[in-house]
Design an enzyme around this catalytic site. Sequence first.
Site, PDB file in Angstrom:
ATOM      1  N   MET A   1       0.833  -1.196   0.000  1.00  0.00           N
ATOM      2  CA  MET A   1       0.000   0.000   0.000  1.00  0.00           C
ATOM      3  C   MET A   1       0.871   1.252   0.000  1.00  0.00           C
ATOM      4  SD  MET A   1      -2.417  -1.527   3.061  1.00  0.00           S
ATOM      5  CE  MET A   1      -3.729  -0.290   3.044  1.00  0.00           C
ATOM      6  N   CYS A   2       0.365   2.319  -0.613  1.00  0.00           N
ATOM      7  CA  CYS A   2       1.003   3.633  -0.540  1.00  0.00           C
ATOM      8  C   CYS A   2       2.395   3.601  -1.170  1.00  0.00           C
ATOM      9  CB  CYS A   2       1.013   4.099   0.911  1.00  0.00           C
ATOM     10  SG  CYS A   2       1.374   5.850   1.159  1.00  0.00           S
ATOM     11  N   ILE A   3       3.440   3.924  -0.419  1.00  0.00           N
ATOM     12  CA  ILE A   3       4.815   3.942  -0.931  1.00  0.00           C
ATOM     13  C   ILE A   3       5.467   2.571  -0.868  1.00  0.00           C
ATOM     14  CG2 ILE A   3       5.901   4.488   1.296  1.00  0.00           C
ATOM     15  CD1 ILE A   3       6.863   5.915  -2.204  1.00  0.00           C
TER      16      ILE A   3
ATOM     17  N   PRO B   1       4.935  -0.270  -2.339  1.00  0.00           N
ATOM     18  CA  PRO B   1       5.244  -0.977  -3.585  1.00  0.00           C
ATOM     19  C   PRO B   1       6.657  -0.720  -4.112  1.00  0.00           C
ATOM     20  CG  PRO B   1       3.015  -0.141  -3.677  1.00  0.00           C
ATOM     21  CD  PRO B   1       3.626   0.412  -2.419  1.00  0.00           C
TER      22      PRO B   1
ATOM     23  N   THR C   1      -2.041  -0.804  -4.059  1.00  0.00           N
ATOM     24  CA  THR C   1      -3.043   0.267  -4.086  1.00  0.00           C
ATOM     25  C   THR C   1      -2.400   1.548  -3.552  1.00  0.00           C
ATOM     26  OG1 THR C   1      -5.349   0.793  -3.514  1.00  0.00           O
ATOM     27  CG2 THR C   1      -4.007  -0.189  -1.776  1.00  0.00           C
TER      28      THR C   1
END
Length: 216
Positions: free
Chosen positions: A134-136, A138, A188
């Site tokens: 999620m968010c950063i 990835p 996401t």
Amino acid sequence: MKKFAIVISGCGVQDGAEIHESVMAMLAVDMAGCFYQLFAPDMLQLRVVNHLTGREVDEKRNVLVESARIARGNIKPLSEYRAADYDALLFPGGFGAALNLSTYGRDGASMKVNSEVERAVKDAYSQKKVIGAMCIAPVVVAKILGKGMLTIGSDRGTAADIENFGAKHQSSGKGEVAIDLENKIFTTPCYMLSSSIKDIFVGATNLVNEMVRAME
């Protein structure tokens, strides 16, 4: 019952795990009828921030100890994670993912990844477990695996770094999920976009539901 290992990186968006994303991830897993266990690396935070003023302060905090606040004490050192015991591995975001799980927040594209995080992701991938971020977060997965289709939303600079690591970036909106069935990677954007807490709930729910669907 499917089992999720959720890896968090402290407590608080500026120097640890993003609390909304972490809690919504746990809620989404529970609502999907699955089990979760929280993990965090046992290490000092790279920095400590006063979240009221936004200023860095001169003190030391431990990532595992701070993460235990979110976990209500039910958390294990990441060194104890064994991919064979879980069906999925999930990383909420927050600056902790870019400062404690990796050095992306300091070093950018020349980042390094915490050795325990790298082992966890590689073991999960080699055993064909489902991986979510999620968010950063990835960015961390992209750096470790050097493959896959991921999203951090629409930030061009971060997307370019992901592609330089060997993965591909898919632009996405609030609550949307980038689905890579071949590599079993699901991502996401969450607070990488100007999201509300409702958007975080939707994104976490959509992410977990897609991960569960891939296990079936």
